[in-house]
Design a protein around this motif. Structure first.
Motif, PDB file in Angstrom:
ATOM      1  N   UNK A   9       0.864  -1.179   0.000  1.00  0.00           N
ATOM      2  CA  UNK A   9       0.000   0.000   0.000  1.00  0.00           C
ATOM      3  C   UNK A   9       0.900   1.229   0.000  1.00  0.00           C
ATOM      4  N   UNK A  10       0.734   2.082  -1.006  1.00  0.00           N
ATOM      5  CA  UNK A  10       1.550   3.298  -1.077  1.00  0.00           C
ATOM      6  C   UNK A  10       0.900   4.373  -0.217  1.00  0.00           C
ATOM      7  N   UNK A  11       1.643   5.441   0.105  1.00  0.00           N
ATOM      8  CA  UNK A  11       1.091   6.479   0.996  1.00  0.00           C
ATOM      9  C   UNK A  11      -0.133   7.183   0.400  1.00  0.00           C
ATOM     10  N   UNK A  37      -0.829  11.703   3.807  1.00  0.00           N
ATOM     11  CA  UNK A  37       0.563  11.587   3.373  1.00  0.00           C
ATOM     12  C   UNK A  37       1.431  12.470   4.268  1.00  0.00           C
ATOM     13  N   UNK A  38       2.453  11.885   4.867  1.00  0.00           N
ATOM     14  CA  UNK A  38       3.295  12.637   5.796  1.00  0.00           C
ATOM     15  C   UNK A  38       4.638  12.999   5.167  1.00  0.00           C
ATOM     16  N   UNK A  39       4.609  13.405   3.904  1.00  0.00           N
ATOM     17  CA  UNK A  39       5.813  13.889   3.233  1.00  0.00           C
ATOM     18  C   UNK A  39       6.054  15.359   3.543  1.00  0.00           C
ATOM     19  N   UNK A  79       5.668  34.995  11.004  1.00  0.00           N
ATOM     20  CA  UNK A  79       6.894  34.935  10.211  1.00  0.00           C
ATOM     21  C   UNK A  79       6.587  34.369   8.831  1.00  0.00           C
ATOM     22  N   UNK A  80       7.589  34.363   7.969  1.00  0.00           N
ATOM     23  CA  UNK A  80       7.408  33.882   6.595  1.00  0.00           C
ATOM     24  C   UNK A  80       6.958  32.424   6.597  1.00  0.00           C
ATOM     25  N   UNK A  81       6.124  32.072   5.638  1.00  0.00           N
ATOM     26  CA  UNK A  81       5.648  30.698   5.482  1.00  0.00           C
ATOM     27  C   UNK A  81       6.600  29.973   4.540  1.00  0.00           C
ATOM     28  N   UNK A  82       7.327  28.998   5.077  1.00  0.00           N
ATOM     29  CA  UNK A  82       8.314  28.254   4.281  1.00  0.00           C
ATOM     30  C   UNK A  82       7.615  27.084   3.602  1.00  0.00           C
ATOM     31  N   UNK A  83       7.498  27.156   2.285  1.00  0.00           N
ATOM     32  CA  UNK A  83       6.782  26.145   1.514  1.00  0.00           C
ATOM     33  C   UNK A  83       7.678  25.003   1.051  1.00  0.00           C
ATOM     34  N   UNK A  84       8.972  25.062   1.371  1.00  0.00           N
ATOM     35  CA  UNK A  84       9.865  23.987   0.943  1.00  0.00           C
ATOM     36  C   UNK A  84       9.868  23.845  -0.563  1.00  0.00           C
ATOM     37  N   UNK A  85       9.427  22.671  -1.047  1.00  0.00           N
ATOM     38  CA  UNK A  85       9.422  22.374  -2.481  1.00  0.00           C
ATOM     39  C   UNK A  85       8.003  22.321  -3.045  1.00  0.00           C
ATOM     40  N   UNK A  86       7.006  22.732  -2.249  1.00  0.00           N
ATOM     41  CA  UNK A  86       5.620  22.442  -2.608  1.00  0.00           C
ATOM     42  C   UNK A  86       4.915  23.578  -3.349  1.00  0.00           C
ATOM     43  N   UNK A 415      11.696  12.419  -0.392  1.00  0.00           N
ATOM     44  CA  UNK A 415      10.952  12.559   0.866  1.00  0.00           C
ATOM     45  C   UNK A 415       9.856  13.610   0.789  1.00  0.00           C
ATOM     46  N   UNK A 416       9.897  14.502  -0.216  1.00  0.00           N
ATOM     47  CA  UNK A 416       8.858  15.530  -0.317  1.00  0.00           C
ATOM     48  C   UNK A 416       7.493  14.918  -0.597  1.00  0.00           C
ATOM     49  N   UNK A 417       7.469  13.796  -1.319  1.00  0.00           N
ATOM     50  CA  UNK A 417       6.169  13.222  -1.670  1.00  0.00           C
ATOM     51  C   UNK A 417       6.024  11.756  -1.269  1.00  0.00           C
TER      52      UNK A 417
END
Length: 431
Positions: A9-11, A37-39, A79-86, A415-417
């Motif tokens: 089963x995938x996430x 999904x906890x990526x 503070x600034x919202x850090x969106x990472x890679x999303x 790990x992002x997804x």
């Protein structure tokens, strides 16, 4: 690596996970979500919503609990919202902020900071939001919401579920009716889930175009949500099983929304053995278990009309095409040039490095397959993933279908997804 067998089963689906958090944060009361999904991408959404007042935590039974602030109740982040890679987090949250009387600064990693936000800035600006973006309309970006915002009718210039969703989310707290006209259908998770949360939303087909209307100043009701497994994540295992001799793999609980399931039809058209078992509906989304067996694939010409329903799956389709018999031709894929990387150029270069025969065009790739033989693989230099998780996972599958293996320059973006990708792949090959 050996044949892929057994059951996995995938996430949870990433698109649905983002939306479950956002809509739960706008409902009054507690929303509970299982299968989230906890990526990194989804957790970036959770962190941003916490910064704007929502209470979000993982409970001891593995579910997620969200206590929302109500539509119109988002608070000014400190503070600034850090969106990472999303990109999804960024564009949809911009939509939420646009009709609240708050300001927010969005930042992201190097990859996200190169992606265009103008396609969202334009309609949200028409609704009254103000923007100070970096040159080229990219992050870092500061925006100021408008209260009240102005309802608009907006025709999407490009097929984009993110732009559609951003406008609809801005419409939630905008007086009157906000309308999005969609000439080409895109994934409809936003519409399905908003209706489930009690929004006054309608979809009408007018001369072949979808007219989506949402009445603002909405009151969302908390929900209990089960997130189906992500078809975009299942795609890597589907192709790996199709390409690996002896494979007979079942992937459980995969979301089969019509706007997302294009890859399965394409692979079946190429000769792939993919059987849908126990088709059912969970939380308004169609799901099934997929049984996938090793198959001899043949090249096809991919209809560009199918692109929106599998836009994230083209990198792994290119891998399948590289190992098929004959030529696969794709076109109409300009959207792939503005994803986490330019996925057309990135995949053309990566597959060529692995020994595939690839020609890049302005809007697609033409791939001459190996006729079922393994790809040669890489020797020496690792392939460049451009910090793109789907490139990294696609080339990992290409490595399975190669003689010498494929080395990638960086697996961390996976790990992002899909944080459990490598573990699940090893499990499937061991079962």
């Amino acid at each position: 690596m050996g044949a892929l067998t057994g059951t996995i089963r995938v996430p949870g689906d990433k698109s649905i996970s983002h939306r479950a958090l956002m809509f739960g944060a706008l409902a009054v009361g507690e929303t509970r979500v299982s299968g989230l999904l906890e990526g990194h991408d989804v957790l970036a959404t959770a962190d941003a919503l916490r910064a704007m007042g929502a209470a979000i935590e993982k409970t001891s039974d593995g579910e997620w609990s969200i206590h929302g602030v109500g539509v119109g109740g988002l608070l000014q982040p400190d503070q600034a919202l850090d969106m990472g890679n999303s990109g999804t987090s960024t564009r949809l949250l911009m939509g939420l902020v646009a009709s609240h009387g708050i300001s927010a600064t969005f930042t992201g990693d190097a990859s996200l900071s190169g992606r265009p936000m103008g396609r969202v800035i334009d309609p949200l600006g028409q609704m009254g939001a103000g923007f100070e973006a970096s040159p080229g309309g990219t992050l870092p970006l500061m925006m100021k919401g408008s209260l009240p915002a102005v309802p608009i009718t907006y025709r999407l210039p490009v097929a984009s579920a993110q732009v559609k969703s951003a406008v609809l989310l801005a419409g939630l707290n905008t007086p009157g009716v906000t309308t999005v006209i969609e000439p080409v259908p895109t994934r409809d998770h936003t519409e399905r889930m908003l209706k489930g949360f009690g929004a006054d939303l309608s979809v009408e087909l007018v001369e072949g175009e979808r007219h989506i209307r949402i009445r603002g100043e909405a009151e969302l009701k908390p929900q209990t949500i089960t997130v189906p497994s992500d078809p975009s994540s299942a795609a890597f295992f589907i192709v790996a099983a199709l390409l690996t001799p002896g494979s007979d793999l079942t992937i459980e609980n995969v979301g089969l929304n019509d706007t997302r399931a294009g890859l399965i039809g394409m692979l079946q058209q190429m000769g792939g053995s993919i059987e849908l078992l126990d088709e059912r509906e969970i939380g308004g989304e169609p799901v099934a278990d997929l049984r996938v067996k090793h198959s001899a694939l043949k090249g096809i010409e991919v209809d560009p009309q199918i692109a929106p329903s599998m836009i994230d799956e083209f990198p792994i389709l290119f891998v399948a095409a590289a190992c098929a018999s004959g030529v696969t031709t794709t076109s109409g894929l300009e959207e792939l040039r503005v994803k986490e990387s330019d996925r057309l150029s990135a995949m053309a270069a990566a597959l060529t490095a692995a020994g595939a025969r690839v020609k890049e065009t302005g809007d697609g790739l033409i791939i001459a397959g190996t006729g079922g033989a393994p790809l040669p693989g890489t020797s020496g230099e690792p392939v460049t993933t451009h910090l793109d998780h789907r490139i990294a996972m696609s080339m990992a599958v290409a490595g399975i279908a190669s003689s010498a293996g494929v080395e990638v320059d960086d697996t961390r973006p996976i790990a992002t997804s899909f944080p459990t990708f490598e573990t699940l792949l090893a499990q499937a090959a061991r079962d």
